[in-house]
Design a protein around this motif. Sequence first.
Motif, short mmCIF file in Angstrom:
data_model
loop_
_atom_site.label_atom_id
_atom_site.label_comp_id
_atom_site.label_asym_id
_atom_site.label_seq_id
_atom_site.Cartn_x
_atom_site.Cartn_y
_atom_site.Cartn_z
N VAL A 137 22.66 -26.97 22.11
CA VAL A 137 22.21 -25.58 22.34
C VAL A 137 21.87 -25.40 23.82
N GLU A 138 21.16 -26.40 24.36
CA GLU A 138 20.75 -26.35 25.77
C GLU A 138 21.96 -26.22 26.68
N LYS A 139 23.05 -26.89 26.32
CA LYS A 139 24.24 -26.92 27.18
C LYS A 139 25.20 -25.76 26.93
N THR A 140 24.94 -24.97 25.91
CA THR A 140 25.84 -23.85 25.61
C THR A 140 25.47 -22.63 26.48
N PRO A 141 26.46 -22.05 27.19
CA PRO A 141 26.14 -20.86 27.99
C PRO A 141 25.57 -19.76 27.09
N LEU A 142 24.59 -19.06 27.60
CA LEU A 142 23.89 -18.04 26.82
C LEU A 142 24.83 -16.95 26.31
N ASP A 143 25.90 -16.67 27.06
CA ASP A 143 26.78 -15.57 26.64
C ASP A 143 27.82 -16.02 25.59
N LEU A 144 27.76 -17.30 25.16
CA LEU A 144 28.71 -17.76 24.14
C LEU A 144 28.00 -18.32 22.91
N ILE A 145 26.73 -17.99 22.77
CA ILE A 145 25.95 -18.58 21.67
C ILE A 145 25.67 -17.53 20.58
N LEU A 146 25.82 -17.96 19.33
CA LEU A 146 25.47 -17.10 18.20
C LEU A 146 24.58 -17.89 17.24
N SER A 147 23.86 -17.17 16.38
CA SER A 147 22.97 -17.83 15.42
C SER A 147 23.52 -17.62 14.01
N GLU A 148 23.27 -18.58 13.14
CA GLU A 148 23.81 -18.48 11.77
C GLU A 148 22.96 -19.27 10.79
N THR A 149 23.22 -19.07 9.49
CA THR A 149 22.53 -19.89 8.48
C THR A 149 23.49 -20.63 7.56
N ASP A 150 24.75 -20.17 7.47
CA ASP A 150 25.71 -20.71 6.49
C ASP A 150 25.13 -20.65 5.07
N SER A 151 24.26 -19.69 4.82
CA SER A 151 23.70 -19.52 3.47
C SER A 151 24.85 -19.33 2.48
N PRO A 152 24.73 -19.83 1.27
CA PRO A 152 23.56 -20.45 0.64
C PRO A 152 23.49 -21.98 0.78
N THR A 153 24.09 -22.56 1.80
CA THR A 153 24.04 -24.02 1.96
C THR A 153 22.60 -24.51 1.83
N PRO A 154 22.36 -25.49 0.94
CA PRO A 154 20.99 -26.01 0.79
C PRO A 154 20.50 -26.62 2.09
N PHE A 155 19.22 -26.47 2.38
CA PHE A 155 18.70 -26.93 3.66
C PHE A 155 17.57 -27.93 3.43
N SER A 156 17.60 -29.04 4.17
CA SER A 156 16.66 -30.14 3.95
C SER A 156 15.20 -29.70 4.08
N LEU A 157 14.91 -28.83 5.07
CA LEU A 157 13.51 -28.41 5.26
C LEU A 157 12.99 -27.57 4.10
N LEU A 158 13.91 -27.02 3.33
CA LEU A 158 13.50 -26.23 2.15
C LEU A 158 13.54 -27.10 0.90
N ASN A 159 13.42 -28.41 1.11
CA ASN A 159 13.52 -29.35 -0.01
C ASN A 159 14.85 -29.18 -0.73
N HIS A 160 15.88 -28.94 0.07
CA HIS A 160 17.26 -28.79 -0.40
C HIS A 160 17.47 -27.59 -1.31
N ALA A 161 16.57 -26.62 -1.23
CA ALA A 161 16.78 -25.39 -1.99
C ALA A 161 17.83 -24.55 -1.26
N THR A 162 18.43 -23.62 -2.01
CA THR A 162 19.41 -22.70 -1.45
C THR A 162 18.79 -21.90 -0.31
N SER A 163 19.54 -21.75 0.78
CA SER A 163 19.01 -20.96 1.90
C SER A 163 19.48 -19.51 1.79
N THR A 164 18.80 -18.61 2.50
CA THR A 164 19.24 -17.22 2.59
C THR A 164 19.28 -16.86 4.08
#
Length: 262
Positions: free
Chosen positions: A190-217
């Motif tokens: 992320v640090e090395k990615t130019p600011l004008d080429l960066i986007l944010s995403e979740t890939d929901s409903p991929t389960p996420f470890s911090l949510l105890n592998h629950a479905t993400s939104t």
Amino acid sequence: MLVDAHAHLDDSSLASFSDVLALSDVDLVVISNSVDSLSSTRNLELAKRSDRIIPFVGIHPGIFRENADDTNLRKPAIEPMIEEVRNLAYAALGIGEIGIDPKYGSVEKQEQLFLSMLSLCEKTTLPITIHSRDSVSKILQILPTFDLKGKVLFHWFAGSESELAAINDRGIFVSYGPAILVSKRLCTLVEKTPLDLILSETDSPTPFSLLNHATSTPFLIASAAFKISLIKEMKLDSLEEFICENTMRYLGTQNSLRVKSK
Ligand SMILES: [Zn+2]
């Protein structure tokens, strides 16, 4: 405004989230990617419910994986499905999720499908979302063999720093998801990615470890965006603005009004 540049709202586990997005005035835009023709049809239907759902159609390389639960995915009638997606593409705002992933079995079959999808991208000039796990260099070799007018996004980018540089040198976008909350390596990317080429995403409903592998939104996007703002040493508001502008450039001018109107 927050933007989730990559989710799968057609997944039945996100039905109540899609209701919230359609019925409330939450300040969030979601690009909803498809995995096959049925999913493409569903995403086009969902987008009729809200301008904040941006529908992409396409066939995911995972369609070739051997242990797919769905019978249709186990034995895909791939040619008719490609034809169906071709027909649906004229109502879509982008093509995705397409790509190559050795984890899903035969790379040759996936490559054939990827080439068909890229010729659809060439024809429609729509923006493209690419799944590139363990296949970045192969995909970078293939892309210049097409006359692609639409912008390209490598979603959930997790390759090497040199691959990232090769991607960004070509003006290709990359998106990062909630995994940056737990991975130092991804934070360096992320640090090395130019600011004008960066986007944010979740890939929901991929389960996420911090949510105890629950479905993400897609609500998880706020955490991903906040983490990117910390890495880029920016205020969250300014980062959100950047990502919003980047998303509009990624989608193309025709589509930007649709996003801007919300
Ligand atoms: Zn995805």
